[in-house]
Enzyme design. Sequence first.
Site, PDB file in Angstrom:
ATOM      1  N   LYS A   1       0.896  -1.158  -0.302  1.00 36.57           N
ATOM      2  CA  LYS A   1       0.093   0.053   0.220  1.00 36.57           C
ATOM      3  C   LYS A   1       0.896   1.262   0.066  1.00 36.57           C
ATOM      4  O   LYS A   1       2.098   0.688   0.031  1.00 36.57           O
ATOM      5  CB  LYS A   1      -1.303  -0.376   1.485  1.00 36.57           C
ATOM      6  CG  LYS A   1      -0.109   0.260   2.548  1.00 36.57           C
ATOM      7  CD  LYS A   1      -0.516  -0.010   3.541  1.00 36.57           C
ATOM      8  CE  LYS A   1      -0.609  -0.202   5.151  1.00 36.57           C
ATOM      9  NZ  LYS A   1      -1.368   0.228   6.022  1.00 36.57           N
TER      10      LYS A   1
ATOM     11  N   TYR B   1      12.954  32.413   3.502  1.00 34.17           N
ATOM     12  CA  TYR B   1      11.286  32.863   3.492  1.00 34.17           C
ATOM     13  C   TYR B   1      11.937  32.488   5.149  1.00 34.17           C
ATOM     14  O   TYR B   1      11.771  32.235   5.694  1.00 34.17           O
ATOM     15  CB  TYR B   1      10.626  31.735   3.610  1.00 34.17           C
ATOM     16  CG  TYR B   1      10.386  31.674   1.946  1.00 34.17           C
ATOM     17  CD1 TYR B   1       9.659  32.964   0.964  1.00 34.17           C
ATOM     18  CD2 TYR B   1      10.111  30.672   1.431  1.00 34.17           C
ATOM     19  CE1 TYR B   1       9.713  32.704  -0.044  1.00 34.17           C
ATOM     20  CE2 TYR B   1      10.319  30.229   0.507  1.00 34.17           C
ATOM     21  CZ  TYR B   1       9.538  31.403  -0.839  1.00 34.17           C
ATOM     22  OH  TYR B   1       9.294  31.291  -1.953  1.00 34.17           O
TER      23      TYR B   1
HETATM   24  C1  LIG Z   1      -0.830  -1.033   7.016  1.00 36.09           C
HETATM   25  C2  LIG Z   1      -1.356  -2.496   7.540  1.00 36.09           C
HETATM   26  C3  LIG Z   1       0.030  -3.311   8.561  1.00 36.09           C
HETATM   27  C4  LIG Z   1       1.333  -2.820   8.038  1.00 36.09           C
HETATM   28  O1  LIG Z   1       1.819  -1.815   9.084  1.00 36.09           O
HETATM   29  P1  LIG Z   1       3.108  -2.145   9.767  1.00 36.09           P
HETATM   30  O2  LIG Z   1       2.961  -1.743  10.988  1.00 36.09           O
HETATM   31  O3  LIG Z   1       4.289  -0.871   8.780  1.00 36.09           O
HETATM   32  O4  LIG Z   1       4.149  -4.099  10.003  1.00 36.09           O
HETATM   33  C5  LIG Z   1      -0.820  -4.960   8.421  1.00 36.09           C
HETATM   34  N1  LIG Z   1      -2.338  -5.042   8.545  1.00 36.09           N
HETATM   35  C6  LIG Z   1      -3.102  -3.463   7.946  1.00 36.09           C
HETATM   36  C7  LIG Z   1      -3.995  -4.052   8.010  1.00 36.09           C
HETATM   37  C8  LIG Z   1      -2.255  -2.553   7.661  1.00 36.09           C
HETATM   38  O5  LIG Z   1      -3.282  -1.339   7.198  1.00 36.09           O
END
Ligand SMILES: *Cc1c(COP(=O)(O)O)cnc(C)c1O
Length: 399
Positions: free
Chosen positions: A47, A293
């Site tokens: 993701k 800035y």
């Molecule tokens: C993003 C996510 C993970 C991974 O989480 P980490 O803390 O990066 O290991 C696992 N399960 C779900 C449902 C997630 O949304």
Amino acid sequence: MYVTLCEVRYNSGMRPTYLEVNLSQLKQNLDNIRAKVAPAKVLVVLKANAYGHGVDGVAPFITPFADYIGVAIVEEGIHLRKMGITKPILVMGGTLREQLPDFLDYDLTLAASSLDLLTAVDQLAQSTRKQLKVHLKIDTGMERIGVREYEAEPLIEKSLACSQFVRIEGIFTHFANSEVSPSYIEETASGEEEEILRTDIVPASLQLERFQEVLSIYEKRSVPHPPIRHMANSGATLSLPESYYDMVRPGVLFYGVYPARDIEKTIDVKPAMTWKSKVVYSKVIKPGRSVSYGSLWHAEAETRIATIPCGYADGYFRRMTNQGRVIINGRSYPQVGRVCMDQFMTNVGADDVQVGDEVTLLGNGITPEELADWAGTNEYEVMTNISARVPRVFVGGVQ
Ligand SMILES: *Cc1c(COP(=O)(O)O)cnc(C)c1O
């Protein structure tokens, strides 16, 4: 076959500011995770543009080594399918009813986070006569999405009664605090250290218990549980083997970063990204002159200022103003003056830093943890915030 880019060259049109991603390191991280969790399967989380690494390069390389792919939103799943990825893909986040046809059209696995959603998708699958895979989403303490453990019975009942088009392949939940211990040390006003017991957090063990409670519903009814039970994120993959079940979902850990500072590093992983740029301007400024800035930094003495063509629109946080450091020619220099949208300045003192010299913003000794501290955020946000304007260059893939 995956094409390997072993050498990074400037080609016209490519920015001097780019993110180099070491695919071999990602593979090594995955191998090390697998060695620890076997025989549990590994879901590789792709993701958020593969946690900022660039999903278009990471996905084709890594998917042959993954058991399952995880994304947050349906659009990310569609993107992977359009790239030709054929591995099963679980959309882990919340889904609206109107997005359900995409799951059928692109063969994406649905996280059924409510009875209504499961009912709706069963109806849709029946009417279109298309097959669909479903993982039941249980909420054991996150209170984000999912059916709470105390109301899971009707969901499971419905799942057992779904049509032949719906395959209940998995059941899962997500930790709220896998990487936090329920107590922490705080300095009191008198300077003494005191152990504080946090009673407001839902400990991992309680979530594990609640998940187990849901799974026992299957036992009580003498029906088999869905074949893939999963729970562990990175924190739990490191520290809670009881939570592995049939599959783990380590996100940040796969990318070589530990989910918390004080967690025991039971699996060896290393970051795979190096953020590079080149000095685009270099000059000596007079004492008393201010930089950028708002004039938030002044030169006390004559000094050389080097300008880097990277700014907050690239993901170099504006919050890092007068906080960050970079490496030029092997030496560390402070970032000075307000970080602009597209450029920032560094104070290189009396050193001979010239236009075209290579700059490292992250990597080569600068850790995601340091950037997170400078920006007042966490490593996850540092990585996912690197914007689309920064080209990703992939090195070190397997031939
Ligand atoms: C993003 C996510 C993970 C991974 O989480 P980490 O803390 O990066 O290991 C696992 N399960 C779900 C449902 C997630 O949304």
